[in-house]
Design a protein around this motif. Structure first.
Motif, mmCIF file in Angstrom:
data_model
loop_
_atom_site.group_PDB
_atom_site.id
_atom_site.type_symbol
_atom_site.label_atom_id
_atom_site.label_comp_id
_atom_site.label_asym_id
_atom_site.label_seq_id
_atom_site.Cartn_x
_atom_site.Cartn_y
_atom_site.Cartn_z
ATOM 1 N N ALA A 180 -51.566 -11.593 -24.074
ATOM 2 C CA ALA A 180 -51.931 -12.941 -24.221
ATOM 3 C C ALA A 180 -52.635 -12.993 -25.650
ATOM 4 C CB ALA A 180 -52.820 -13.876 -23.430
ATOM 5 N N GLY A 181 -53.086 -11.791 -26.203
ATOM 6 C CA GLY A 181 -53.616 -12.063 -27.674
ATOM 7 C C GLY A 181 -55.040 -11.713 -27.563
ATOM 8 N N PHE A 182 -55.718 -11.173 -26.455
ATOM 9 C CA PHE A 182 -57.146 -10.812 -26.306
ATOM 10 C C PHE A 182 -57.165 -9.319 -26.626
ATOM 11 C CE2 PHE A 182 -56.733 -14.710 -23.360
ATOM 12 C CZ PHE A 182 -57.756 -15.126 -23.603
ATOM 13 N N THR A 183 -58.638 -9.013 -27.014
ATOM 14 C CA THR A 183 -59.143 -7.670 -26.871
ATOM 15 C C THR A 183 -59.996 -7.459 -25.552
ATOM 16 O OG1 THR A 183 -60.765 -8.372 -28.184
ATOM 17 C CG2 THR A 183 -58.741 -7.359 -29.302
ATOM 18 N N ILE A 184 -59.901 -6.355 -24.996
ATOM 19 C CA ILE A 184 -60.841 -6.365 -23.748
ATOM 20 C C ILE A 184 -62.186 -5.509 -23.992
ATOM 21 C CG2 ILE A 184 -61.071 -5.040 -21.463
ATOM 22 C CD1 ILE A 184 -58.284 -5.619 -21.025
ATOM 23 N N GLU A 185 -63.265 -6.312 -23.948
ATOM 24 C CA GLU A 185 -64.326 -5.773 -24.237
ATOM 25 C C GLU A 185 -65.081 -4.866 -23.247
ATOM 26 O OE1 GLU A 185 -66.280 -8.975 -27.546
ATOM 27 O OE2 GLU A 185 -66.895 -9.188 -25.437
ATOM 28 N N THR A 186 -65.027 -5.167 -21.882
ATOM 29 C CA THR A 186 -65.515 -4.696 -20.838
ATOM 30 C C THR A 186 -64.491 -4.738 -19.525
ATOM 31 O OG1 THR A 186 -67.906 -5.379 -21.484
ATOM 32 C CG2 THR A 186 -67.736 -4.744 -19.056
ATOM 33 N N GLN A 187 -64.600 -3.793 -18.789
ATOM 34 C CA GLN A 187 -63.990 -3.822 -17.459
ATOM 35 C C GLN A 187 -64.718 -2.951 -16.582
ATOM 36 O OE1 GLN A 187 -59.954 -2.933 -17.349
ATOM 37 N NE2 GLN A 187 -59.756 -2.514 -15.247
ATOM 38 N N ARG A 188 -64.767 -3.493 -15.448
ATOM 39 C CA ARG A 188 -65.699 -2.907 -14.315
ATOM 40 C C ARG A 188 -65.338 -3.476 -12.879
ATOM 41 N NH1 ARG A 188 -71.974 -4.006 -14.226
ATOM 42 N NH2 ARG A 188 -71.733 -2.996 -12.021
ATOM 43 N N SER A 189 -66.086 -2.903 -11.836
ATOM 44 C CA SER A 189 -66.068 -3.582 -10.699
ATOM 45 C C SER A 189 -67.333 -3.741 -9.985
ATOM 46 C CB SER A 189 -65.160 -2.762 -9.649
ATOM 47 O OG SER A 189 -63.751 -2.838 -9.901
ATOM 48 N N PHE A 190 -67.614 -4.615 -8.941
ATOM 49 C CA PHE A 190 -68.991 -4.739 -8.486
ATOM 50 C C PHE A 190 -68.891 -4.246 -7.149
ATOM 51 C CE2 PHE A 190 -68.967 -7.562 -12.087
ATOM 52 C CZ PHE A 190 -69.971 -7.254 -12.785
ATOM 53 N N GLY A 191 -69.928 -3.693 -6.486
ATOM 54 C CA GLY A 191 -70.121 -3.374 -5.082
ATOM 55 C C GLY A 191 -68.833 -2.537 -4.435
ATOM 56 N N ARG A 192 -68.594 -2.952 -3.382
ATOM 57 C CA ARG A 192 -67.606 -2.198 -2.574
ATOM 58 C C ARG A 192 -66.081 -2.499 -2.597
ATOM 59 N NH1 ARG A 192 -72.028 -3.678 0.610
ATOM 60 N NH2 ARG A 192 -70.755 -5.070 1.811
#
Length: 207
Positions: A180-192
């Motif tokens: 879609a034309g974005f750059t990804i700055e951050t990726q993570r998951s939270f908790g369980r």
């Protein structure tokens, strides 16, 4: 989204509102992560706001927070809460919620797997952001669950216990956001919930 999906969320809205947050620590951690990326002058659009809890918590940190959902019952519940003066709830589907663009940030929490055409929605989000603006999202990737759990969702849907949804994998989600034309700055998951991916993606350009 479809009329079937809208009917589902209207039907479960009261039960949804009464249900306690499963992992409070993970939710608070996510709110802190989102809040750290917002500025006091920002105009924020939230897609699929549900009963408004996130909008009410984060809205006071920005200039304007427009929270949209296509379930009128969800929004009725949201409006009964202590809503900050700069938070506005608007009835709109994800594909038609972009009046007032451009925005500095667009939030989509637990939404992208529910829209019928994710690439089209991401293209609209990209177009509605200012250069340097951010898509802040959290998305369930059902394709990353164990096979036994994946087989359960279609059965639940037959009995009206689960909404229409796309079985995304994490690589498919990332690729769609990048395409879609974005750059990804951050990726993570939270908790369980490692299959629930929190991604901050930036539209290229000066902020």
């Amino acid at each position: 989204m479809t009329a079937t999906g809208q009917a589902f969320w209207n039907r479960i809205a009261d039960r949804y509102a009464a249900r306690p947050i499963k992992d409070v620590a993970a939710y608070e951690e996510m709110l802190a992560e989102v809040g750290a990326r917002l500025r006091p002058r920002d105009r924020v659009l939230e897609l699929g706001c549900g009963t408004g809890g996130t909008a009410i918590r984060l809205g006071p940190q920005v200039a304007e927070w427009i929270a949209t959902d296509f379930s009128d019952r969800m929004l009725q519940i949201a409006r009964t809460k202590a809503v900050p003066p700069n938070v506005r709830f608007v009835l709109a589907e994800a594909g038609t919620a972009f009046d007032g663009a451009p925005f500095d940030a667009i939030c989509a929490f637990n939404l992208l797997h529910l829209v019928p055409d994710m690439p089209a929605t991401l293209a609209q989000v990209h177009a509605a952001l200012r250069p340097g603006g951010r898509l802040i999202s959290k998305t369930w990737c059902f394709a990353d669950l164990r096979r036994t759990l994946r087989l359960l969702f279609p059965l639940l849907r037959v009995f009206g216990l689960f909404p229409p949804a796309t079985s995304l994998s994490e690589p498919q989600l990332r690729q769609a956001i990048l395409a879609a034309g974005f750059t990804i700055e951050t990726q993570r998951s939270f908790g369980r919930s490692p299959q629930s991916h929190f991604i901050v993606a930036r539209k290229p350009g000066p902020p």
